[in-house]
Design an enzyme around this catalytic site. Structure first.
Site, PDB file in Angstrom:
ATOM      1  N   ASP A 156      -2.116  -1.639   4.230  1.00  0.00           N
ATOM      2  CA  ASP A 156      -1.558  -0.429   3.632  1.00  0.00           C
ATOM      3  C   ASP A 156      -2.625   0.405   2.948  1.00  0.00           C
ATOM      4  O   ASP A 156      -3.750  -0.047   2.717  1.00  0.00           O
ATOM      5  CB  ASP A 156      -0.435  -0.791   2.637  1.00  0.00           C
ATOM      6  CG  ASP A 156      -0.745  -2.028   1.799  1.00  0.00           C
ATOM      7  OD1 ASP A 156      -1.929  -2.389   1.691  1.00  0.00           O
ATOM      8  OD2 ASP A 156       0.193  -2.622   1.254  1.00  0.00           O
ATOM      9  N   HIS A 177       8.007  -7.783  -2.223  1.00  0.00           N
ATOM     10  CA  HIS A 177       7.485  -6.923  -1.156  1.00  0.00           C
ATOM     11  C   HIS A 177       6.304  -7.587  -0.445  1.00  0.00           C
ATOM     12  O   HIS A 177       5.603  -8.423  -1.008  1.00  0.00           O
ATOM     13  CB  HIS A 177       7.149  -5.513  -1.661  1.00  0.00           C
ATOM     14  CG  HIS A 177       5.930  -5.388  -2.522  1.00  0.00           C
ATOM     15  ND1 HIS A 177       5.845  -4.468  -3.541  1.00  0.00           N
ATOM     16  CD2 HIS A 177       4.737  -6.032  -2.528  1.00  0.00           C
ATOM     17  CE1 HIS A 177       4.659  -4.550  -4.114  1.00  0.00           C
ATOM     18  NE2 HIS A 177       3.965  -5.511  -3.517  1.00  0.00           N
ATOM     19  N   GLU A 200       8.996  -2.305   0.443  1.00  0.00           N
ATOM     20  CA  GLU A 200       9.755  -2.582  -0.763  1.00  0.00           C
ATOM     21  C   GLU A 200      11.167  -3.074  -0.393  1.00  0.00           C
ATOM     22  O   GLU A 200      11.583  -2.951   0.765  1.00  0.00           O
ATOM     23  CB  GLU A 200       9.849  -1.293  -1.606  1.00  0.00           C
ATOM     24  CG  GLU A 200       8.490  -0.711  -2.021  1.00  0.00           C
ATOM     25  CD  GLU A 200       7.870  -1.421  -3.237  1.00  0.00           C
ATOM     26  OE1 GLU A 200       8.047  -2.649  -3.389  1.00  0.00           O
ATOM     27  OE2 GLU A 200       7.188  -0.724  -4.009  1.00  0.00           O
TER      28      GLU A 200
HETATM   29  C1  F6R Z   1      -1.708  -5.234  -0.798  1.00  0.00           C
HETATM   30  C2  F6R Z   1      -0.296  -5.394  -0.538  1.00  0.00           C
HETATM   31  C3  F6R Z   1       0.679  -5.871  -1.557  1.00  0.00           C
HETATM   32  C4  F6R Z   1       0.145  -6.956  -2.483  1.00  0.00           C
HETATM   33  C5  F6R Z   1       1.173  -7.319  -3.532  1.00  0.00           C
HETATM   34  C6  F6R Z   1       0.654  -8.344  -4.505  1.00  0.00           C
HETATM   35  O1  F6R Z   1      -2.378  -4.791   0.363  1.00  0.00           O
HETATM   36  O2  F6R Z   1       0.079  -5.118   0.544  1.00  0.00           O
HETATM   37  O3  F6R Z   1       1.838  -6.334  -0.904  1.00  0.00           O
HETATM   38  O4  F6R Z   1      -0.202  -8.082  -1.721  1.00  0.00           O
HETATM   39  O5  F6R Z   1       1.537  -6.167  -4.242  1.00  0.00           O
HETATM   40  O6  F6R Z   1      -0.383  -7.766  -5.246  1.00  0.00           O
HETATM   41  P1  F6R Z   1      -1.247  -8.626  -6.262  1.00  0.00           P
HETATM   42  O7  F6R Z   1      -2.048  -9.572  -5.453  1.00  0.00           O
HETATM   43  O8  F6R Z   1      -2.112  -7.606  -6.965  1.00  0.00           O
HETATM   44  O9  F6R Z   1      -0.289  -9.303  -7.175  1.00  0.00           O
END
Ligand code: F6R
Length: 246
Positions: free
Chosen positions: A69, A138, A143
């Site tokens: 993303d 997510h 989402e």
């Molecule tokens: C990032 C992504 C998100 C994260 C998720 C967890 O490319 O696609 O789905 O993996 O928001 O984020 P962290 O690791 O910062 O808790």
């Protein structure tokens, strides 16, 4: 037991080391194609990979990478963009040439999103996809409510996600309200998936994803339908799981 294979490890460091080892093994293939994630969870994985990169050791410069993303509305090179994150954490230190790493065009429309899907297909599909999980379940920026057959597209971020990611932005710079993400359908086409979860804040989402019903309310629950998912979590993130590591 069918469904995701869960490994509950002692620490987040162990999760990172295990994930880096798995990625390094995937990169021993001649033309590996990997899907990568950003966020805080994989930072330690990329650090572990950087340590392994050495002449005669691990090489990533022959691999092709597709990230999940990218934010919408950020100028190219913005330090909080996922492209900047990936260059900083992995692609530049690993000397991955431009043209071998790809992120969705956060400022593109449907044609660019379709082009991203086409580029993944042209590369032969993703062999190993790395995923984190949001506190709301997510994956990518899919989402709650995202269709399980969704493809790469522009999405609106929830307030919860924007707040969680606010520390990545300079003070006073708002987190974008939109992003472009691979869809859940896109993610499920990866031949193998590695889902990482560390820290107690992920415990509820991880349990709902792995042991709750398969529902669009919990995007990561779609992974229950994939035949080759490995979940690497630390004890804090795994504490709500009924089942323990096989
Ligand atoms: C990032 C992504 C998100 C994260 C998720 C967890 O490319 O696609 O789905 O993996 O928001 O984020 P962290 O690791 O910062 O808790």
């Amino acid at each position: 037991m069918s469904g995701p294979r869960v490994e509950i490890l002692d620490s987040a460091t162990d999760v990172a080391e295990r994930a880096a080892a798995r990625i390094a093994a995937a990169c021993a293939a001649p033309s590996p194609v990997l899907g990568l994630a950003t966020g805080r969870t994989p930072l330690a994985v990329y650090a572990a990979l950087r340590e392994r990169i050495a002449p005669g050791g691990l090489r990533l410069d022959h691999a092709t990478f597709f990230n999940l993303d990218e934010y919408a509305g950020l100028p190219p090179g913005h330090p909080a963009s996922f492209a900047s994150y990936m260059r900083r954490e992995l692609f530049d230190p690993a000397s991955v040439p431009e043209g071998r790493w790809h992120l969705p065009d956060g400022n593109g429309g449907p044609a660019e999103a379709d082009g991203y899907e086409a580029a993944i297909a042209a590369a032969g599909g993703i062999g190993l996809q790395l995923l984190g999980i949001g506190r709301n379940g997510h994956v990518g920026f899919n989402e709650p409510g995202a269709a399980h057959d969704s493809r790469t597209r522009r999405v609106r971020l929830t307030e919860q996600t924007r707040q969680a990611n606010a520390p990545d932005f300079p003070a006073g710079t708002p987190v974008p309200e939109h992003a472009v993400t691979m869809g859940i359908g896109t993610i499920l086409e990866a031949r193998e998936i590695l889902l990482l979860a560390t820290g107690a804040a992920k415990a509820e989402a991880l349990a709902a994803a792995l042991e709750g019903p398969v529902t669009e309310a919990v995007p990561a629950s779609a992974l229950q339908r994939h035949p080759r998912v490995t979940v690497l979590c630390d004890v804090a993130a795994g504490r709500n799981l009924r089942r323990m590591a096989a």
